[in-house]
Motif scaffolding. Structure first.
Motif, short mmCIF file in Angstrom:
data_model
loop_
_atom_site.label_atom_id
_atom_site.label_comp_id
_atom_site.label_asym_id
_atom_site.label_seq_id
_atom_site.Cartn_x
_atom_site.Cartn_y
_atom_site.Cartn_z
N ALA A 24 11.28 0.16 -6.73
CA ALA A 24 10.84 1.52 -6.38
C ALA A 24 11.00 2.46 -7.57
N LEU A 25 12.14 2.36 -8.26
CA LEU A 25 12.39 3.24 -9.41
C LEU A 25 11.40 2.96 -10.54
N ALA A 26 11.10 1.67 -10.74
CA ALA A 26 10.16 1.31 -11.81
C ALA A 26 8.77 1.87 -11.54
N GLY A 27 8.45 2.05 -10.26
CA GLY A 27 7.12 2.58 -9.90
C GLY A 27 7.02 4.08 -10.03
N LYS A 28 8.16 4.72 -10.28
CA LYS A 28 8.14 6.19 -10.39
C LYS A 28 7.92 6.61 -11.82
N ARG A 29 6.82 7.34 -12.03
CA ARG A 29 6.48 7.86 -13.35
C ARG A 29 5.86 9.23 -13.18
N VAL A 30 5.92 10.03 -14.25
CA VAL A 30 5.28 11.35 -14.17
C VAL A 30 3.78 11.12 -13.93
N LEU A 31 3.16 10.29 -14.77
CA LEU A 31 1.74 9.95 -14.61
C LEU A 31 1.59 8.45 -14.40
N ASN A 32 0.56 8.07 -13.68
CA ASN A 32 0.21 6.65 -13.51
C ASN A 32 1.32 5.79 -12.88
N GLY A 33 2.10 6.39 -12.01
CA GLY A 33 3.11 5.61 -11.29
C GLY A 33 2.52 5.05 -10.02
N ALA A 34 3.38 4.45 -9.18
CA ALA A 34 2.90 3.90 -7.91
C ALA A 34 2.38 5.04 -7.04
N GLN A 35 1.21 4.84 -6.44
CA GLN A 35 0.64 5.87 -5.57
C GLN A 35 1.07 5.56 -4.14
N SER A 36 1.65 6.52 -3.48
CA SER A 36 2.05 6.29 -2.10
C SER A 36 1.81 7.56 -1.30
N MET A 37 1.36 7.38 -0.06
CA MET A 37 1.19 8.54 0.80
C MET A 37 2.44 8.78 1.62
N PHE A 38 3.47 7.95 1.40
CA PHE A 38 4.64 8.01 2.27
C PHE A 38 5.73 8.94 1.79
N PHE A 39 5.51 9.56 0.63
CA PHE A 39 6.46 10.54 0.13
C PHE A 39 7.86 9.94 0.03
N ASP A 40 7.95 8.78 -0.61
CA ASP A 40 9.24 8.09 -0.73
C ASP A 40 10.11 8.74 -1.79
N ILE A 41 10.88 9.72 -1.35
CA ILE A 41 11.72 10.44 -2.32
C ILE A 41 12.90 9.58 -2.77
N LEU A 42 13.40 8.74 -1.86
CA LEU A 42 14.56 7.89 -2.20
C LEU A 42 14.09 6.49 -2.61
N PRO A 43 14.72 5.88 -3.56
CA PRO A 43 15.78 6.43 -4.42
C PRO A 43 15.19 7.40 -5.45
N ILE A 44 15.97 8.42 -5.77
CA ILE A 44 15.49 9.48 -6.67
C ILE A 44 15.58 9.02 -8.13
N GLN A 109 -1.26 23.46 -7.40
CA GLN A 109 -1.76 22.71 -6.25
C GLN A 109 -2.91 21.78 -6.59
N HIS A 110 -3.79 22.24 -7.49
CA HIS A 110 -5.00 21.45 -7.75
C HIS A 110 -4.98 20.64 -9.04
N VAL A 111 -4.00 20.89 -9.89
CA VAL A 111 -3.92 20.10 -11.13
C VAL A 111 -2.56 19.38 -11.21
N THR A 112 -1.49 20.14 -11.43
CA THR A 112 -0.19 19.51 -11.71
C THR A 112 0.29 18.61 -10.58
N ARG A 113 0.35 19.17 -9.36
CA ARG A 113 0.89 18.39 -8.24
C ARG A 113 -0.01 17.22 -7.88
N ASP A 114 -1.28 17.38 -8.19
CA ASP A 114 -2.26 16.34 -7.92
C ASP A 114 -2.12 15.17 -8.90
N LEU A 115 -1.79 15.46 -10.14
CA LEU A 115 -1.76 14.41 -11.17
C LEU A 115 -0.43 13.67 -11.25
N VAL A 116 0.70 14.35 -10.95
CA VAL A 116 1.98 13.63 -11.02
C VAL A 116 2.02 12.62 -9.87
N THR A 117 2.78 11.53 -10.08
CA THR A 117 2.79 10.51 -9.03
C THR A 117 4.13 10.36 -8.30
#
Ligand code: FE
Ligand code: MN
Length: 365
Positions: A24-44, A109-117
């Motif tokens: 899960a941590l490896a999938g977290k990146r500012v850009l081009n990370g794992a895309q999820s609609m589940f809002f998996d905040i943990l692990p941070i 809302q339309h640029v930054t939050r949309d592009l970060v993963t």
């Protein structure tokens, strides 16, 4: 049996499967990370984002809790106690920020939050956008309390060249980012960093500070105390916003070191140079004469001082060698709300969670 790992969030701890947590941590990146609609905040992964979210939430304020009676009296005052140029500054502040807060919120809302993963980055950016709503609403409250004609306000924003140029500077960039961009391309990663830099370090971090300084200079002379107090709250929020964008830039660059070329760094410095020039023109429109015992020249020096600080904070060389002195030391004190005990006596205290107040208190020791 699979290996486990203990994760803590604030005072709480829990156990996760080590391999799954690592994935899960490896999938977290500012850009081009794992895309999820589940809002998996943990692990941070981005702890700063979660911490800033908590700090921002603890600073919550509502415009209507700030009394505007004195401001209204002074706005209508015809005795000359409040000068026309002082009312002009308030008008410029209301006019500029009415639109500027919206522009920042819209870009998030339309640029930054949309592009970060990573979800925790989306979390803090959601709060950031909400704070721009609060700021926009505080302007509505000021406009309606003083009885300013909103169309007049809008007209000011749309007709004054120095304001229009400041707006175009960021809006053009934001607009360019609203299409399907292949974020794996280095030039698009640079476009993301440039956008964060323009909004965080140039606009919120530098171009907001001319008017902030002027309104707080009035506040210091007991003029427009309600508006001054709202600007102090806004300024405290902005310092967190600058920090959000600064962290995004730093983490994006460390994850994508190929974007941080000598020519790109120079380009960003030139972008700041342009932002400073636009702000200086604007300051001269706000302060056509020397009012408040403060001169346009001093405010321009203040902008040079702030801009150098912003550049240094993101690892770029300052434009003036970082040697410009702060002409307004009192402003730094006024911005540092934690140091002022009385400030928490108002109703806003009720929004503060006990933990946040404790932090503020510990800092005072
Ligand atoms: Fe704002
Ligand atoms: Mn902001």
């Amino acid at each position: 049996m699979s290996e486990s790992i203990t994760i803590s969030v604030g005072p709480k701890t829990f156990v996760l499967d080590k391999a799954k947590a690592a994935e899960a941590l490896a999938g977290k990146r500012v850009l081009n990370g794992a895309q999820s609609m589940f809002f998996d905040i943990l692990p941070i992964k981005y702890q700063w984002a979660y911490d800033l979210y908590k700090t921002m939430k603890a600073n919550h304020w509502e415009p209507e809790d700030i009394p505007m009676q004195k401001d209204c009296e002074q706005w209508r005052d015809a005795s000359g106690e409040v000068k026309d140029v002082e009312k002009w500054i308030i008008k410029m502040a209301v006019g500029y920020f009415s639109a500027a807060e919206g522009i920042v919120g819209d870009n998030i809302q339309h640029v930054t939050r949309d592009l970060v993963t990573a979800p925790e980055l989306k979390l803090v950016l959601g709060r950031h956008a909400h704070e721009e709503n609060i700021h926009a609403d505080s302007l509505v409250y000021m406009i309606s309390s003083l009885g300013i004609n909103p169309h007049e306000c809008e007209a000011l924003f749309r007709s004054l060249p120095s304001i229009m140029r400041k707006t175009d500077f960021v809006v053009n960039n934001s607009r360019k980012m609203r299409r399907d961009l292949d974020m794996t391309l280095p030039e698009n990663k640079q476009a993301f960093v440039r956008n964060c830099f323009m909004f965080g370090q140039c606009m919120e971090g530098t171009q907001f500070y001319g008017l902030f300084g002027m309104v707080l200079a009035l506040y210091r002379q007991n003029k427009f105390p309600g508006i001054g107090q709202m600007f102090r709250y806004t300024l405290r929020d902005e310092s967190n916003h600058i920090e959000v964008f600064r962290n995004l830039i730093m983490d994006c660059v460390s994850e994508n070191p190929e974007v941080w070329t000598a020519s790109f760094k120079e380009e960003l410095r030139n972008t700041m140079r342009e932002a400073v020039a636009l702000e200086k023109d604007f300051i001269r429109d706000c302060l056509p004469v020397n009012a408040l015992g403060l001169s346009a020249d001093e405010f321009c020096q203040y902008i040079d001082f702030i801009a150098d600080r912003r550049l240094i904070d993101v690892g770029l060389a300052p434009l003036n060698g970082g040697k410009i002195a702060n002409p307004f030391p009192w402003l730094a004190e006024m911005m540092d709300l934690k140091k002022e005990q009385n400030f928490f006596e108002g109703r806003v205290t009720e929004y503060q969670k006990a933990a946040a107040l404790k932090v503020a208190h510990d800092d005072d020791l």
